[in-house]
Design a protein around this motif. Structure first.
Motif, PDB file in Angstrom:
ATOM      1  N   LEU A  43      22.062  -5.039  22.855  1.00 46.42           N
ATOM      2  CA  LEU A  43      20.793  -5.293  23.526  1.00 46.42           C
ATOM      3  C   LEU A  43      20.631  -4.377  24.741  1.00 46.42           C
ATOM      4  O   LEU A  43      19.554  -3.824  24.993  1.00 46.42           O
ATOM      5  CB  LEU A  43      20.697  -6.756  23.945  1.00 46.42           C
ATOM      6  N   GLU A  44      21.726  -4.211  25.475  1.00 47.69           N
ATOM      7  CA  GLU A  44      21.687  -3.320  26.635  1.00 47.69           C
ATOM      8  C   GLU A  44      21.416  -1.885  26.187  1.00 47.69           C
ATOM      9  O   GLU A  44      20.664  -1.147  26.832  1.00 47.69           O
ATOM     10  CB  GLU A  44      23.019  -3.413  27.388  1.00 47.69           C
ATOM     11  N   LEU A  45      22.031  -1.497  25.068  1.00 44.43           N
ATOM     12  CA  LEU A  45      21.800  -0.157  24.533  1.00 44.43           C
ATOM     13  C   LEU A  45      20.337   0.027  24.144  1.00 44.43           C
ATOM     14  O   LEU A  45      19.726   1.056  24.456  1.00 44.43           O
ATOM     15  CB  LEU A  45      22.708   0.087  23.325  1.00 44.43           C
ATOM     16  N   LYS A  46      19.768  -0.960  23.451  1.00 47.86           N
ATOM     17  CA  LYS A  46      18.374  -0.854  23.033  1.00 47.86           C
ATOM     18  C   LYS A  46      17.452  -0.706  24.227  1.00 47.86           C
ATOM     19  O   LYS A  46      16.535   0.133  24.226  1.00 47.86           O
ATOM     20  CB  LYS A  46      17.961  -2.068  22.187  1.00 47.86           C
ATOM     21  N   LYS A  47      17.667  -1.494  25.272  1.00 49.52           N
ATOM     22  CA  LYS A  47      16.820  -1.413  26.462  1.00 49.52           C
ATOM     23  C   LYS A  47      16.919  -0.032  27.098  1.00 49.52           C
ATOM     24  O   LYS A  47      15.912   0.528  27.561  1.00 49.52           O
ATOM     25  CB  LYS A  47      17.217  -2.502  27.456  1.00 49.52           C
ATOM     26  N   CYS A  48      18.118   0.517  27.123  1.00 47.23           N
ATOM     27  CA  CYS A  48      18.283   1.852  27.682  1.00 47.23           C
ATOM     28  C   CYS A  48      17.546   2.887  26.828  1.00 47.23           C
ATOM     29  O   CYS A  48      16.830   3.738  27.365  1.00 47.23           O
ATOM     30  CB  CYS A  48      19.766   2.206  27.785  1.00 47.23           C
ATOM     31  N   LEU A  49      17.702   2.795  25.525  1.00 47.88           N
ATOM     32  CA  LEU A  49      17.042   3.754  24.629  1.00 47.88           C
ATOM     33  C   LEU A  49      15.523   3.613  24.686  1.00 47.88           C
ATOM     34  O   LEU A  49      14.793   4.589  24.515  1.00 47.88           O
ATOM     35  CB  LEU A  49      17.545   3.566  23.202  1.00 47.88           C
ATOM     36  N   GLN A  50      15.031   2.403  24.901  1.00 45.79           N
ATOM     37  CA  GLN A  50      13.586   2.206  25.025  1.00 45.79           C
ATOM     38  C   GLN A  50      13.028   2.853  26.290  1.00 45.79           C
ATOM     39  O   GLN A  50      11.840   3.165  26.357  1.00 45.79           O
ATOM     40  CB  GLN A  50      13.259   0.705  25.027  1.00 45.79           C
ATOM     41  N   SER A  51      13.881   3.076  27.265  1.00 47.24           N
ATOM     42  CA  SER A  51      13.439   3.681  28.524  1.00 47.24           C
ATOM     43  C   SER A  51      13.473   5.208  28.474  1.00 47.24           C
ATOM     44  O   SER A  51      12.929   5.867  29.365  1.00 47.24           O
ATOM     45  CB  SER A  51      14.323   3.201  29.681  1.00 47.24           C
ATOM     46  N   LYS A  52      14.090   5.766  27.457  1.00 47.06           N
ATOM     47  CA  LYS A  52      14.224   7.220  27.350  1.00 47.06           C
ATOM     48  C   LYS A  52      12.987   7.844  26.725  1.00 47.06           C
ATOM     49  O   LYS A  52      12.238   7.197  25.990  1.00 47.06           O
ATOM     50  CB  LYS A  52      15.459   7.573  26.515  1.00 47.06           C
ATOM     51  N   ASN A  53      12.792   9.128  27.006  1.00 45.24           N
ATOM     52  CA  ASN A  53      11.733   9.877  26.341  1.00 45.24           C
ATOM     53  C   ASN A  53      12.090  10.031  24.870  1.00 45.24           C
ATOM     54  O   ASN A  53      13.233  10.364  24.527  1.00 45.24           O
ATOM     55  CB  ASN A  53      11.578  11.250  27.001  1.00 45.24           C
ATOM     56  N   ALA A  54      11.122   9.792  23.985  1.00 44.58           N
ATOM     57  CA  ALA A  54      11.385   9.854  22.545  1.00 44.58           C
ATOM     58  C   ALA A  54      11.915  11.220  22.129  1.00 44.58           C
ATOM     59  O   ALA A  54      12.805  11.322  21.274  1.00 44.58           O
ATOM     60  CB  ALA A  54      10.121   9.516  21.760  1.00 44.58           C
ATOM     61  N   SER A  55      11.384  12.282  22.727  1.00 42.59           N
ATOM     62  CA  SER A  55      11.825  13.625  22.353  1.00 42.59           C
ATOM     63  C   SER A  55      13.296  13.851  22.687  1.00 42.59           C
ATOM     64  O   SER A  55      14.005  14.573  21.991  1.00 42.59           O
ATOM     65  CB  SER A  55      10.962  14.681  23.050  1.00 42.59           C
ATOM     66  N   GLU A  56      13.783  13.208  23.747  1.00 42.40           N
ATOM     67  CA  GLU A  56      15.191  13.319  24.115  1.00 42.40           C
ATOM     68  C   GLU A  56      16.075  12.699  23.044  1.00 42.40           C
ATOM     69  O   GLU A  56      17.127  13.243  22.680  1.00 42.40           O
ATOM     70  CB  GLU A  56      15.416  12.630  25.463  1.00 42.40           C
ATOM     71  N   ILE A  57      15.645  11.555  22.516  1.00 44.66           N
ATOM     72  CA  ILE A  57      16.408  10.882  21.455  1.00 44.66           C
ATOM     73  C   ILE A  57      16.398  11.708  20.178  1.00 44.66           C
ATOM     74  O   ILE A  57      17.439  11.910  19.545  1.00 44.66           O
ATOM     75  CB  ILE A  57      15.827   9.480  21.200  1.00 44.66           C
ATOM     76  N   VAL A  58      15.235  12.210  19.796  1.00 47.55           N
ATOM     77  CA  VAL A  58      15.134  12.950  18.538  1.00 47.55           C
ATOM     78  C   VAL A  58      15.847  14.297  18.633  1.00 47.55           C
ATOM     79  O   VAL A  58      16.487  14.744  17.672  1.00 47.55           O
ATOM     80  CB  VAL A  58      13.659  13.131  18.138  1.00 47.55           C
ATOM     81  N   ARG A  59      15.769  14.957  19.771  1.00 41.88           N
ATOM     82  CA  ARG A  59      16.489  16.227  19.938  1.00 41.88           C
ATOM     83  C   ARG A  59      18.002  16.036  19.826  1.00 41.88           C
ATOM     84  O   ARG A  59      18.725  16.958  19.435  1.00 41.88           O
ATOM     85  CB  ARG A  59      16.156  16.852  21.294  1.00 41.88           C
ATOM     86  N   ALA A  60      18.474  14.842  20.144  1.00 50.37           N
ATOM     87  CA  ALA A  60      19.918  14.586  20.078  1.00 50.37           C
ATOM     88  C   ALA A  60      20.441  14.621  18.644  1.00 50.37           C
ATOM     89  O   ALA A  60      21.656  14.697  18.433  1.00 50.37           O
ATOM     90  CB  ALA A  60      20.234  13.236  20.716  1.00 50.37           C
ATOM     91  N   VAL A  61      19.549  14.593  17.659  1.00 48.01           N
ATOM     92  CA  VAL A  61      19.972  14.637  16.254  1.00 48.01           C
ATOM     93  C   VAL A  61      20.848  15.860  15.991  1.00 48.01           C
ATOM     94  O   VAL A  61      21.809  15.800  15.218  1.00 48.01           O
ATOM     95  CB  VAL A  61      18.722  14.650  15.329  1.00 48.01           C
ATOM     96  N   ARG A  62      20.532  16.983  16.632  1.00 49.85           N
ATOM     97  CA  ARG A  62      21.292  18.216  16.376  1.00 49.85           C
ATOM     98  C   ARG A  62      22.763  18.069  16.729  1.00 49.85           C
ATOM     99  O   ARG A  62      23.603  18.847  16.243  1.00 49.85           O
ATOM    100  CB  ARG A  62      20.674  19.371  17.157  1.00 49.85           C
TER     101      ARG A  62
END
Length: 539
Positions: free
Chosen positions: A264-283
Motif C-alpha cells: 500500500l505504501e508502494l502504491k501511494k508513492c507510485l501514485q505520486s510520481k510522474n507517469a512518464s518517470e514510471i514508464v521510462r523506467a521500463v528500459r
C-alpha cells in the motif's frame, strides 16, 4: 397563427428532423457527440468509457465514465496512445502517449441498404507493453460496408499491469479496462446503428490472448456472440507470468520510492510520481535490446483484490469448465515466432548479430527470451530445460545467422503452436460451443521480421501479423494485389461468423471443422490461392 408562427413552426420542425437524422450526431447518456464524415464511412473517435485513471485512480480498476457533457462532445480527434515505452519507436527515447487514454472509437460504413450492422470489437496487440488503436486500420472493413468496427484503448506496461500480488496493488488494470470497454460497447453500440446481439470480439497477438482471457470469464457470453484470437491465447508462455511482485518493488526503487516492503505504501508513492518517470523506467528491465519483451503483463490476482479479473491460472480455469460458452476461432501463422526471433539478427556495437552471443550466453539469456525465468524452481532445473531446448532444435550446431531459421522454429513452437494445440485439446473437453483453428501460410513481401531485423536477405516465411495485416491493413506488410482476394475472404469469414446462428465458420469454399467431439485436432490451412481442412494429433 400569425405570419411569424406560420414560417417559424415549419423551420423548427425541419431543424428537429435534421438533428434526428443527422448521422454524425449521436446521443448517449452522457450527452450528444458529433463525429466525422470520411466519404465512405463515419467515425466517432476518442469517446471516454472510463474516468481518467489519474491520481488516486492510478493502479485501480477503471471507473465507468459518468460525466455529462455541457455541449456537444467533439468525437473527431483520433485516439491517443496510452503511455508506453514502445519497441516501435526508433531512437533512444521510446516514450509516447498520455495517461488519460481510456477511450473507444466507432467506425460505421455508409450503406443505405442496411439499417443496422454487426460489430467487430478490436483489441490491439503489442505484448501488453505498447501499441494503440491508431495503429490498426478499419478502411478494408469500411470499404465492404457490412460491419461496424470499434477499437479499444487500454492501459499498458507498468501503468496497466504493475502488481505486488496482493489486494493493495493486484494488477490486470489493462484487462479490466478492456472488460469495461466491452460493456460500454454492449450498452451503447445500438445508438450508432450497431447490433448488440451480433458482436464479434477480435484481437491479434496480445489482443488475441486478451480475447481468450476475456472469454475465460463466465459472463463473457453476455458481451459477445463470437470470439477470435489471432496468434495469441491465454496459455502462451508470454501471457500470464510469475515474478511480478519482485519487478513491481524494483520499480519503486528505480523511481525513488526506496526499499519499501509494504504494498500500500508502494502504491501511494507510485501514485505520486510522474507517469512518464514510471514508464521510462521500463528500459531498466531489459537485458539486451527489448528483451525480455514484456516485463509487465497479466498476473493471477488474489481473490480479495478489488474487482479481480483473474484469480486462477488460465489452464486451471479451462480444466474447471467455468468459462463462457462462445464460439471461438484461434489461429497462428506458419512461422509466427519470426517476430520474437528477428531481434537476434540485430547487430550489436561490436558489429556482430545478437544471435552469436547465444553461444556463450544461452543459459543466461534463453530463460528471458523464452519466458521461463520465473517459472522454474531451481537454477539446475532451468539449465536442464535450456540445454534440452538447444539440443532439440540445433543439436550440436552453433547459433549463427546461417542457423537462424532453426531458432525461429523454436520460438514459433514455444510461443504459438504448442500452446494453441494444448489449449484447443483441453478446452474442447469442457465446452459445447464450437472451437475452430486455422494456420496461415502465405508470406508477405516485407513483414515485421524484416523490419525488426533490418534484413532482406532472409526468407522468414509467414510470420506474426501477415494474416492480420490483410484484415486491418497494418503498415508492417505490403500486400500484393492477389492478397486483396485473401483479404476479402478473411473479412467475409468474419462477417459470416458474426451473423451465424449456429456458430458455423467458413473461409472461401472451406468449412471449418468443429473441434468439439473429435479425436484429432482439425484446422484449416490457408495458403495463397487455396484452403484445405486438415487434422493433426494433439501434443
Amino acid at each position: 397563427m400569425n405570419i411569424v408562427e406560420y414560417f417559424l413552426v415549419p423551420l423548427l420542425i425541419g431543424s428537429v428532423a435534421k438533428v434526428a437524422t443527422d448521422p454524425l450526431l449521436v446521443e448517449l447518456l452522457n450527452g450528444k457527440l458529433r463525429g466525422r464524415d470520411n466519404e465512405g464511412y463515419y467515425s466517432y473517435e476518442s469517446i471516454p468509457y472510463a474516468e481518467p485513471p489519474l491520481g488516486q485512480l492510478r493502479f485501480e480498476p477503471p471507473q465507468p465514465y459518468a460525466r455529462r457533457w455541457d455541449s456537444v462532445f467533439n468525437a473527431t480527434t483520433p485516439p491517443a496512445y496510452c503511455m508506453q515505452w514502445s519497441q516501435a519507436v526508433e531512437g533512444a527515447d521510446k516514450l509516447v502517449g498520455v495517461e488519460d487514454c481510456l477511450t473507444v472509437s466507432v467506425y460505421k460504413p455508409k450503406n443505405s441498404s442496411r439499417s443496422s450492422f454487426p460489430v467487430i470489437a478490436n483489441i490491439h496487440g503489442g505484448i501488453f507493453m505498447f501499441g494503440a488503436p491508431v495503429e490498426q486500420s478499419h478502411e478494408p472493413i469500411m470499404a465492404r460496408g457490412n460491419m461496424i468496427v470499434v477499437t479499444i484503448a487500454y492501459r499498458l506496461g507498468p501503468m496497466g499491469f504493475l502488481s505486488t500480488g496482493d489486494a493493495s496493488l493486484s494488477g490486470n488494470f489493462g484487462l479490466k479496462d478492456q472488460r469495461l470497454a466491452l460493456r460500454w460497447i454492449k450498452q451503447n453500440i445500438a445508438r450508432f446503428g450497431g447490433e448488440p446481439e451480433n458482436i464479434l470480439v477480435l484481437g491479434h497477438s496480445a489482443g488475441g490472448a486478451s480475447v481468450h482471457l476475456q472469454l475465460l470469464q463466465e459472463d463473457f457470453s453476455q458481451l459477445a456472440k463470437v470470439a477470435v484470437s489471432l496468434s495469441g491465447n491465454a496459455l502462451d508462455p508470454w501471457v500470464v507470468q510469475q515474478g511480478a511482485h519482485r519487478r513491481t518493488f524494483e520499480m519503486g526503487r528505480i523511481v525513488g520510492c526506496g526499499l519499501l516492503e509494504d504494498s500500500l505504501e508502494l502504491k501511494k508513492c507510485l501514485q505520486s510520481k510522474n507517469a512518464s518517470e514510471i514508464v521510462r523506467a521500463v528500459r531498466r528491465y531489459f537485458l539486451v535490446d527489448y528483451v525480455p519483451v514484456n516485463p509487465f503483463g497479466p498476473v493471477v490476482e488474489p481473490v480479495d483484490a478489488p474487482e479481480p479479473f483473474l484469480t486462477q491460472y488460465p489452464i486451471d480455469i479451462i480444466k474447471s469448465g467455468k468459462f463462457a460458452q462462445v464460439p471461438w476461432l484461434v489461429s497462428h501463422t506458419k512461422e509466427d515466432g519470426g517476430y520474437n526471433a528477428a531481434a537476434l539478427l540485430i547487430k550489436q556495437p561490436n558489429g556482430r548479430e545478437l544471435i552469436h552471443q547465444l553461444n556463450n550466453r544461452w543459459y543466461e539469456l534463453a530463460p528471458h527470451f523464452l519466458f521461463y525465468r520465473n517459472s522454474m524452481k531451481t537454477i539446475d532445473e532451468m539449465d536442464d530445460y535450456s540445454r534440452d531446448l538447444r539440443q532439440r532444435y540445433l543439436g550440436n550446431q552453433k547459433f549463427s545467422v546461417e542457423n537462424y531459421l532453426l531458432v525461429q522454429r523454436l520460438f514459433t513452437d514455444m510461443f504459438f503452436i504448442n500452446e494453441t494445440l494444448r489449449t484447443i485439446d483441453l478446452q474442447r473437453q469442457h465446452r459445447g460451443s464450437p472451437i475452430y483453428y486455422y494456420v496461415y501460410d502465405n508470406p508477405a513481401e516485407r513483414g515485421i521480421a524484416h523490419q525488426l531485423s533490418s534484413r532482406d536477405d532472409i526468407h522468414f516465411g509467414t510470420v506474426h501479423g501477415d494474416d492480420y495485416a490483410l484484415m486491418f491493413d497494418k503498415t508492417i506488410s505490403r500486400p500484393r494485389a492477389d492478397k486483396k482476394i485473401i483479404s476479402n475472404h478473411f473479412l467475409s469469414m468474419l462477417e459470416g461468423f458474426a451473423y451465424s446462428d449456429t456458430g458455423a465458420l467458413t473461409y472461401d469454399n472451406c468449412d471449418f471443422p468443429n473441434n468439439i467431439g473429435q479425436k484429432q485436432l482439425h484446422y484449416v490451412l490457408i495458403r495463397n490461392n487455396s484452403c484445405e481442412a486438415l487434422e493433426i494429433t494433439p501434443i
